[in-house]
Write a protein that holds these residues in place. Structure first.
Motif, PDB file in Angstrom:
ATOM      1  N   HIS A 104       0.853  -1.184   0.000  1.00  0.00           N
ATOM      2  CA  HIS A 104       0.000   0.000   0.000  1.00  0.00           C
ATOM      3  C   HIS A 104       0.888   1.233   0.000  1.00  0.00           C
ATOM      4  O   HIS A 104       2.078   1.158   0.306  1.00  0.00           O
ATOM      5  CB  HIS A 104      -0.898   0.037   1.241  1.00  0.00           C
ATOM      6  N   CYS A 139      -3.868   6.186  -0.333  1.00  0.00           N
ATOM      7  CA  CYS A 139      -3.024   5.103  -0.831  1.00  0.00           C
ATOM      8  C   CYS A 139      -2.649   5.418  -2.275  1.00  0.00           C
ATOM      9  O   CYS A 139      -3.519   5.647  -3.102  1.00  0.00           O
ATOM     10  CB  CYS A 139      -3.804   3.796  -0.762  1.00  0.00           C
ATOM     11  N   GLU A 141      -0.430   3.385  -4.044  1.00  0.00           N
ATOM     12  CA  GLU A 141       0.094   2.187  -4.712  1.00  0.00           C
ATOM     13  C   GLU A 141      -1.121   1.321  -5.025  1.00  0.00           C
ATOM     14  O   GLU A 141      -1.847   0.929  -4.111  1.00  0.00           O
ATOM     15  CB  GLU A 141       1.045   1.412  -3.789  1.00  0.00           C
ATOM     16  N   TYR A 142      -1.346   1.011  -6.279  1.00  0.00           N
ATOM     17  CA  TYR A 142      -2.549   0.257  -6.628  1.00  0.00           C
ATOM     18  C   TYR A 142      -2.570  -1.081  -5.889  1.00  0.00           C
ATOM     19  O   TYR A 142      -1.644  -1.868  -5.986  1.00  0.00           O
ATOM     20  CB  TYR A 142      -2.650   0.027  -8.131  1.00  0.00           C
ATOM     21  N   CYS A 143      -3.657  -1.316  -5.112  1.00  0.00           N
ATOM     22  CA  CYS A 143      -3.696  -2.482  -4.234  1.00  0.00           C
ATOM     23  C   CYS A 143      -4.906  -3.370  -4.467  1.00  0.00           C
ATOM     24  O   CYS A 143      -5.065  -4.384  -3.800  1.00  0.00           O
ATOM     25  CB  CYS A 143      -3.653  -2.015  -2.783  1.00  0.00           C
ATOM     26  N   HIS A 147      -9.008   0.256  -4.061  1.00  0.00           N
ATOM     27  CA  HIS A 147      -7.875   1.178  -3.919  1.00  0.00           C
ATOM     28  C   HIS A 147      -8.283   2.644  -3.847  1.00  0.00           C
ATOM     29  O   HIS A 147      -7.802   3.397  -3.005  1.00  0.00           O
ATOM     30  CB  HIS A 147      -6.918   0.942  -5.089  1.00  0.00           C
ATOM     31  N   MET A 150      -9.514   3.957  -0.475  1.00  0.00           N
ATOM     32  CA  MET A 150      -8.666   3.713   0.686  1.00  0.00           C
ATOM     33  C   MET A 150      -8.083   5.037   1.185  1.00  0.00           C
ATOM     34  O   MET A 150      -7.115   5.554   0.639  1.00  0.00           O
ATOM     35  CB  MET A 150      -7.540   2.755   0.285  1.00  0.00           C
TER      36      MET A 150
END
Ligand SMILES: [Cu+2]
Lengths: 158, 53
Positions: A104, A139, A141-143, A147, A150
């Motif tokens: 993340h 966030c 960072e693609y999670c 996403h 988040m």
């Protein structure tokens, strides 16, 4: 070897600016102590919830350290714990964060607090919150599918 | 019958190099233009970082 006069000029200019850039980075790293947020501190991602300091996420006052507060964040798909936190203005805070599942991001919009949370690693960063107001934590960072939802919130109060 | 052109290059090559290529003014200008663009972007990003810390 023969060099054209212009070639000498731009070689000196190029090497000179490279040296200036590297000196600034070197002073920043070795004199001011800037380092990557994740600096070899590790944790078992399966046991995050039971291990200090991640068993009690949130803001805590600490004594006898270079910073006054420790702000602990746990990230997991797709939320942060705590979901909202209040910080007194001017507080020097060490943000300590990790993730329980995938990679993340942890960015406090409009500040230099921006780090990657990797499973198994603890990311830390010291920051002084000098401006009051609401700051969005997001966030970057693609999670996964959630996403874009988040987020968390940091409120800096007087 | 078609002729091979194998020998053609060797004779013309010397004649192409008549243009004056010793002037590096344009190169100097473009090198410094690129250099200043790099410096301006680097300095502005770094000062943004310092301003926010
Ligand atoms: Cu994400």
């Amino acid at each position: 070897m023969h060099l054209h006069k212009f070639e000498k000029i731009w070689l000196i200019f190029g090497i000179g600016s490279l040296l200036v850039f590297l000196t600034v980075l070197g002073v920043s790293a070795f004199y001011l102590g800037n380092q990557p947020p994740s600096c070899l501190a590790t944790i078992d991602p399966e046991k995050v919830d039971t291990q200090a300091p991640f068993n009690e996420p949130g803001l805590k006052k600490v004594e006898g350290k270079e910073w006054e507060y420790e702000l602990v964040f746990v990230a997991s798909a797709f939320n942060y714990t705590p979901g909202e936190v209040q910080i007194p203005k001017g507080a020097k805070v060490k943000v300590i964060a990790t993730t329980k599942d995938v990679i993340h991001g942890f960015e406090v919009a409009g500040t230099n607090v921006n780090m990657m949370l990797e499973p198994g690693y603890i990311s830390e960063l010291v920051y002084t919150f000098n401006k009051t107001g609401e700051f969005l934590v997001l966030c970057n960072e693609y999670c996964g599918v959630g996403h874009h939802m988040m987020t968390s919130k940091i409120e800096v109060v007087e | 019958m078609a002729k091979t052109e194998l020998n053609r290059n060797t004779e013309t090559e010397t004649e192409i190099e008549v243009e004056d290529s010793s002037s590096l003014k344009g190169t100097l200008a473009s090198v410094f233009l690129l250099g200043f663009i790099l410096i301006v972007t680097w300095v502005s990003v770094y000062s943004l970082f310092l301003d926010r810390s």
